[in-house]
Scaffold this motif. Sequence first.
Motif, PDB file in Angstrom:
ATOM      1  N   MET A  16      -0.967  -6.284  -2.716  1.00 47.31           N
ATOM      2  CA  MET A  16      -1.010  -5.369  -2.224  1.00 47.31           C
ATOM      3  C   MET A  16      -0.066  -4.537  -1.353  1.00 47.31           C
ATOM      4  O   MET A  16       0.475  -3.539  -1.128  1.00 47.31           O
ATOM      5  CB  MET A  16      -2.925  -4.531  -2.132  1.00 47.31           C
ATOM      6  N   ARG A  17       0.631  -5.612  -1.026  1.00 43.29           N
ATOM      7  CA  ARG A  17       1.380  -5.958  -0.077  1.00 43.29           C
ATOM      8  C   ARG A  17       2.184  -7.283   0.380  1.00 43.29           C
ATOM      9  O   ARG A  17       1.329  -8.230   1.239  1.00 43.29           O
ATOM     10  CB  ARG A  17       0.734  -5.638   1.905  1.00 43.29           C
ATOM     11  N   THR A  18       3.269  -7.368   0.388  1.00 45.98           N
ATOM     12  CA  THR A  18       3.713  -8.533  -0.128  1.00 45.98           C
ATOM     13  C   THR A  18       5.203  -8.692   0.892  1.00 45.98           C
ATOM     14  O   THR A  18       5.544  -7.360   1.204  1.00 45.98           O
ATOM     15  CB  THR A  18       3.690  -8.983  -1.840  1.00 45.98           C
ATOM     16  N   ARG A  19       6.146  -9.531   0.542  1.00 43.61           N
ATOM     17  CA  ARG A  19       7.052  -8.976   1.424  1.00 43.61           C
ATOM     18  C   ARG A  19       8.012  -9.156   0.194  1.00 43.61           C
ATOM     19  O   ARG A  19       9.214  -9.425  -0.076  1.00 43.61           O
ATOM     20  CB  ARG A  19       8.121 -10.919   2.028  1.00 43.61           C
ATOM     21  N   GLU A  20       7.822  -9.775  -1.464  1.00 42.11           N
ATOM     22  CA  GLU A  20       8.749  -9.591  -2.400  1.00 42.11           C
ATOM     23  C   GLU A  20       8.136  -8.741  -3.710  1.00 42.11           C
ATOM     24  O   GLU A  20       6.559  -9.895  -4.145  1.00 42.11           O
ATOM     25  CB  GLU A  20       9.209 -11.035  -2.894  1.00 42.11           C
ATOM     26  N   PHE A  21       8.674  -7.922  -3.995  1.00 43.51           N
ATOM     27  CA  PHE A  21       7.456  -7.222  -4.275  1.00 43.51           C
ATOM     28  C   PHE A  21       8.183  -6.569  -5.581  1.00 43.51           C
ATOM     29  O   PHE A  21       9.407  -5.657  -5.209  1.00 43.51           O
ATOM     30  CB  PHE A  21       6.407  -6.206  -3.938  1.00 43.51           C
ATOM     31  N   MET A  22       8.402  -5.300  -6.997  1.00 42.07           N
ATOM     32  CA  MET A  22       8.484  -4.625  -7.834  1.00 42.07           C
ATOM     33  C   MET A  22       8.449  -3.178  -7.178  1.00 42.07           C
ATOM     34  O   MET A  22       7.445  -2.779  -6.946  1.00 42.07           O
ATOM     35  CB  MET A  22       7.780  -4.983  -9.551  1.00 42.07           C
ATOM     36  N   MET A  23       9.868  -2.655  -7.284  1.00 41.71           N
ATOM     37  CA  MET A  23       9.570  -1.089  -6.947  1.00 41.71           C
ATOM     38  C   MET A  23      10.651  -0.110  -7.951  1.00 41.71           C
ATOM     39  O   MET A  23      11.802  -0.489  -8.475  1.00 41.71           O
ATOM     40  CB  MET A  23      10.401  -1.225  -5.348  1.00 41.71           C
ATOM     41  N   LYS A  24       9.766   1.275  -7.801  1.00 43.62           N
ATOM     42  CA  LYS A  24      10.413   1.566  -8.929  1.00 43.62           C
ATOM     43  C   LYS A  24      11.441   2.616  -7.990  1.00 43.62           C
ATOM     44  O   LYS A  24       9.442   3.567  -7.037  1.00 43.62           O
ATOM     45  CB  LYS A  24       9.472   2.236  -9.821  1.00 43.62           C
ATOM     46  N   ASP A  25      12.241   3.008  -8.056  1.00 42.26           N
ATOM     47  CA  ASP A  25      12.697   3.823  -7.063  1.00 42.26           C
ATOM     48  C   ASP A  25      13.698   4.901  -7.105  1.00 42.26           C
ATOM     49  O   ASP A  25      14.551   4.675  -8.008  1.00 42.26           O
ATOM     50  CB  ASP A  25      13.552   2.854  -5.690  1.00 42.26           C
TER      51      ASP A  25
ATOM     52  N   GLY B 152      -8.034  -0.139   1.821  1.00 38.61           N
ATOM     53  CA  GLY B 152      -6.811   0.260   1.912  1.00 38.61           C
ATOM     54  C   GLY B 152      -6.069  -0.020   3.682  1.00 38.61           C
ATOM     55  O   GLY B 152      -6.807  -0.038   4.166  1.00 38.61           O
ATOM     56  N   GLU B 153      -5.233   0.663   4.127  1.00 38.21           N
ATOM     57  CA  GLU B 153      -4.538   0.586   4.966  1.00 38.21           C
ATOM     58  C   GLU B 153      -4.077   1.669   6.390  1.00 38.21           C
ATOM     59  O   GLU B 153      -4.206   1.599   7.075  1.00 38.21           O
ATOM     60  CB  GLU B 153      -2.779  -0.429   5.316  1.00 38.21           C
ATOM     61  N   ASP B 154      -4.755   2.194   4.725  1.00 37.08           N
ATOM     62  CA  ASP B 154      -4.388   4.107   5.417  1.00 37.08           C
ATOM     63  C   ASP B 154      -5.617   4.266   5.909  1.00 37.08           C
ATOM     64  O   ASP B 154      -6.559   4.617   4.689  1.00 37.08           O
ATOM     65  CB  ASP B 154      -3.648   4.943   4.594  1.00 37.08           C
ATOM     66  N   ILE B 155      -6.079   5.986   6.723  1.00 36.25           N
ATOM     67  CA  ILE B 155      -7.263   6.862   6.982  1.00 36.25           C
ATOM     68  C   ILE B 155      -6.179   7.961   6.076  1.00 36.25           C
ATOM     69  O   ILE B 155      -5.411   8.317   6.772  1.00 36.25           O
ATOM     70  CB  ILE B 155      -7.124   6.509   8.402  1.00 36.25           C
ATOM     71  N   ILE B 156      -6.965   8.597   5.841  1.00 28.28           N
ATOM     72  CA  ILE B 156      -6.499  10.282   5.354  1.00 28.28           C
ATOM     73  C   ILE B 156      -7.908  11.368   5.022  1.00 28.28           C
ATOM     74  O   ILE B 156      -9.014  10.359   6.004  1.00 28.28           O
ATOM     75  CB  ILE B 156      -6.165  10.070   3.526  1.00 28.28           C
TER      76      ILE B 156
ATOM     77  N   LYS C  55     -10.869   5.952   3.578  1.00 27.94           N
ATOM     78  CA  LYS C  55      -9.999   4.321   3.489  1.00 27.94           C
ATOM     79  C   LYS C  55      -9.207   4.575   2.402  1.00 27.94           C
ATOM     80  O   LYS C  55      -9.724   5.139   1.447  1.00 27.94           O
ATOM     81  CB  LYS C  55      -9.894   3.149   3.699  1.00 27.94           C
ATOM     82  N   ALA C  56      -8.036   3.963   2.472  1.00 31.76           N
ATOM     83  CA  ALA C  56      -6.737   4.735   1.458  1.00 31.76           C
ATOM     84  C   ALA C  56      -6.002   3.601   1.272  1.00 31.76           C
ATOM     85  O   ALA C  56      -5.513   3.142   2.051  1.00 31.76           O
ATOM     86  CB  ALA C  56      -5.909   6.467   0.848  1.00 31.76           C
ATOM     87  N   ALA C  57      -5.647   3.425  -0.184  1.00 31.79           N
ATOM     88  CA  ALA C  57      -4.172   2.737  -0.450  1.00 31.79           C
ATOM     89  C   ALA C  57      -2.964   3.433  -0.925  1.00 31.79           C
ATOM     90  O   ALA C  57      -2.920   4.225  -1.452  1.00 31.79           O
ATOM     91  CB  ALA C  57      -4.001   1.126  -1.247  1.00 31.79           C
ATOM     92  N   GLU C  58      -1.903   3.183  -0.248  1.00 30.54           N
ATOM     93  CA  GLU C  58      -0.609   4.365  -0.748  1.00 30.54           C
ATOM     94  C   GLU C  58      -0.068   3.728  -1.585  1.00 30.54           C
ATOM     95  O   GLU C  58       0.477   2.271  -2.299  1.00 30.54           O
ATOM     96  CB  GLU C  58       0.172   3.887   0.132  1.00 30.54           C
ATOM     97  N   VAL C  59      -0.355   3.970  -2.813  1.00 27.23           N
ATOM     98  CA  VAL C  59       0.370   3.642  -4.279  1.00 27.23           C
ATOM     99  C   VAL C  59       2.289   4.471  -4.581  1.00 27.23           C
ATOM    100  O   VAL C  59       2.585   4.527  -5.834  1.00 27.23           O
ATOM    101  CB  VAL C  59      -0.618   3.767  -5.624  1.00 27.23           C
ATOM    102  N   GLY C  60       2.091   5.861  -3.260  1.00 32.84           N
ATOM    103  CA  GLY C  60       3.937   6.122  -3.816  1.00 32.84           C
ATOM    104  C   GLY C  60       3.858   6.438  -3.105  1.00 32.84           C
ATOM    105  O   GLY C  60       2.874   7.213  -1.821  1.00 32.84           O
ATOM    106  N   ASN C  61       5.018   7.487  -3.209  1.00 30.23           N
ATOM    107  CA  ASN C  61       5.882   8.495  -1.914  1.00 30.23           C
ATOM    108  C   ASN C  61       6.900   8.965  -2.479  1.00 30.23           C
ATOM    109  O   ASN C  61       7.589   8.408  -3.366  1.00 30.23           O
ATOM    110  CB  ASN C  61       5.746   7.433  -0.697  1.00 30.23           C
ATOM    111  N   ILE C  62       6.851  10.474  -2.031  1.00 25.67           N
ATOM    112  CA  ILE C  62       8.590  10.952  -2.096  1.00 25.67           C
ATOM    113  C   ILE C  62       8.955  11.628  -0.883  1.00 25.67           C
ATOM    114  O   ILE C  62       8.353  12.109   0.183  1.00 25.67           O
ATOM    115  CB  ILE C  62       8.401  11.927  -3.156  1.00 25.67           C
ATOM    116  N   PHE C  63      10.246  11.410  -0.023  1.00 31.03           N
ATOM    117  CA  PHE C  63      10.891  12.184   0.854  1.00 31.03           C
ATOM    118  C   PHE C  63      11.745  12.763  -0.163  1.00 31.03           C
ATOM    119  O   PHE C  63      12.430  12.483  -0.718  1.00 31.03           O
ATOM    120  CB  PHE C  63      10.801  10.377   0.945  1.00 31.03           C
TER     121      PHE C  63
END
Length: 411
Positions: free
Chosen positions: A151-160, A219-223, A257-265
């Motif tokens: 869920m939080r790594t230093r090497e990971f797969m991303m769809k960007d 999850g690392e976030d509070i929403i 508590k929640a885990a971020e699974v995607g974002n749009i900017f």
Amino acid sequence: MKLSQSFTKTTKTAPADEASRSAKYLLRAGYIYKEMAGVYDYLPLGMRTLEKIIQIIREEMNAIGSEELRLTALQPKDVWEATDRWSDDVMDVWFKTKLNAGGELGLAPTHEEPLTHVMKSYISSYKDLPVYAYQFQTKFRNELRAKSGIMRTREFMMKDLYSFSKNREEHDVFYEKCADSYKKIFNRLGIGNDTFRTFASGGAFSKYSDEFQTLCEVGEDIIYLDREKGIAVNEEVYNDEVLADLGLDKSKLEQCKAAEVGNIFTLGYRFSDALDLCYNDEDGKRQKVFMGSYGIGPSRVMGVIAEKLSDDKGLIWPEEIAPYKYYIVGIGEKGEEMAAKLHDMAPEDIILDDRKNARTGEKFADAELMGIPYRVVISDKTLADNKVELKNRKTDETKLLTLDEFTSKLA
């Protein structure tokens, strides 16, 4: 997949430093292998699930008119210096290395700069826009603290995905189309009911960005969630002014508590300004390209799904992303023969547990640990009635099917 021929094995233990349930189960079930903190290998079962997650995302990205490409992980510093993001003081997650011939390279943590640079060769006129390009690529980030398994790594797969538009209005249309696409993705992945569009800081780029947060105890976030409206606010921007701006009633919000699974900017002109990405409009005037960025981490999503969809016995994969649909166990000589025959009819759908040194109870426990949607038992006894036993991993419901009924499911 025949377990007797697979090098992977299940285990009753996981590394002591893994706290999350998802990490423990993925390691124990043989989906991943831990190299070091924040760095994991994907074993055959893990690769199949990861690739199915990727395929779902790919299908939905293609459906909104995006094109897939692949950019390099190795990055020269000049493009990043142009945007003032090469410095570790500005972006502190860089992994950098030196070339033997001289010079310095970085391992890309994201790809706004390089793709903007590429597009300078392909965008020159308003007729070239809009452009929507995405990739699946390994990212490298020197996280201070890697945690919760994949869920939080230093090497990971991303769809960007990155959008290049003529103006804000054109961008906004695609932005909402992508947000709708994300909802479809998370529904197909089995976590849609617990995943919410969440307003977060837009940083230097825009007033808000949009995160997609899945309710999750690790999850690392509070929403702050309004279930009725199906939207949330990240704790980082939670205040009366923001609530008024979004039309939210504080009394109706749940703290979760929640885990971020995607974002749009919305990126605006941040990178096109710095790298001089322009086009000529209908009147021949030179205009800057308006940009956006849209991310989903397939490997992170896999970890969140494993955390959410599991019980005290192991994983519970949704059918669409399970590595295999059926886990077949043959008992007795005739049962083993028929199990092997069925496996050969649909090897892409079936794990055949043909291990000679494993007891039946161990096989059943491994089927549950791996989270395969259906366990199929074929014994001399069931074959006497021309039937097989089918157990649903999610509901624990067990029923008998005739051989013809089961083989028709395989077909």
